[in-house]
Design a protein around this motif. Sequence first.
Motif, mmCIF file in Angstrom:
data_model
loop_
_atom_site.group_PDB
_atom_site.id
_atom_site.type_symbol
_atom_site.label_atom_id
_atom_site.label_comp_id
_atom_site.label_asym_id
_atom_site.label_seq_id
_atom_site.Cartn_x
_atom_site.Cartn_y
_atom_site.Cartn_z
ATOM 1 N N VAL A 1 1.197 -1.200 -0.241
ATOM 2 C CA VAL A 1 0.042 -0.095 0.041
ATOM 3 C C VAL A 1 0.496 1.352 -0.048
ATOM 4 O O VAL A 1 1.540 1.647 0.995
ATOM 5 N N PRO A 2 0.811 2.741 -1.246
ATOM 6 C CA PRO A 2 1.827 3.579 -0.862
ATOM 7 C C PRO A 2 1.956 4.382 0.186
ATOM 8 O O PRO A 2 2.752 4.913 0.310
ATOM 9 N N TYR A 3 1.092 4.234 1.028
ATOM 10 C CA TYR A 3 1.119 5.435 2.195
ATOM 11 C C TYR A 3 1.467 4.573 3.461
ATOM 12 O O TYR A 3 1.511 4.322 5.093
ATOM 13 N N ILE A 4 1.851 2.569 3.415
ATOM 14 C CA ILE A 4 2.468 1.670 4.342
ATOM 15 C C ILE A 4 2.949 2.303 5.595
ATOM 16 O O ILE A 4 2.939 2.676 6.579
ATOM 17 N N ASP A 5 4.448 3.561 4.718
ATOM 18 C CA ASP A 5 5.045 3.803 5.844
ATOM 19 C C ASP A 5 5.124 5.107 6.596
ATOM 20 O O ASP A 5 5.113 5.044 7.693
ATOM 21 N N TYR A 6 4.067 5.873 6.002
ATOM 22 C CA TYR A 6 3.250 6.624 7.037
ATOM 23 C C TYR A 6 2.552 6.148 8.129
ATOM 24 O O TYR A 6 3.050 6.973 9.036
ATOM 25 N N LEU A 7 2.031 5.324 7.939
ATOM 26 C CA LEU A 7 1.567 4.414 8.958
ATOM 27 C C LEU A 7 2.405 4.200 10.435
ATOM 28 O O LEU A 7 2.672 3.908 11.295
ATOM 29 N N GLU A 8 3.483 3.363 9.467
ATOM 30 C CA GLU A 8 4.954 2.553 9.846
ATOM 31 C C GLU A 8 5.256 3.692 10.835
ATOM 32 O O GLU A 8 6.221 3.537 11.944
ATOM 33 N N ASN A 9 5.118 4.981 10.703
ATOM 34 C CA ASN A 9 6.133 5.853 10.452
ATOM 35 C C ASN A 9 5.451 6.899 12.121
ATOM 36 O O ASN A 9 5.846 7.419 12.648
#
Length: 97
Positions: free
Chosen positions: A65-73
Motif C-alpha cells: 500500500v503506497p502509504y504504509i510507510d506513513y502508518l509505520e512511522n
Amino acid sequence: MLKFVVRGTNNAMRSLEREKDSLMARVAEDIKQVAIQKTPIDQGRARRGWRLENMFREKRIANRVPYIDYLENGHSKQAPNGILGPTIREISKKRYK
C-alpha cells in the motif's frame, strides 16, 4: 581419505529441514496476523495489503500500500508507535514448539 557414513543422517537432516521450514512458516504467518491487527483501519485497504511472500528459502511479509510507510512511522492516532515494532515485540514473547 576416510569417509564415514552414519546411517540415518540424511533422514535426520531432511527431518530437521522440514521442521525448520514449518517453524519459519508459522512464525511468518503469526507476524502477518499480528501486523494486520495492529494496522490502523480507515477503509481497510492497509490491513488487506499484508502479504506473505515466499522467496527461495525465505519468507517475506510485505505491504505494498503506497502509504504504509506513513502508518509505520506513527502518523496515525490508532498506531502512534507504528506497526512492525510493536508486532515484533509481541511475537518475540511467544514460545514456539
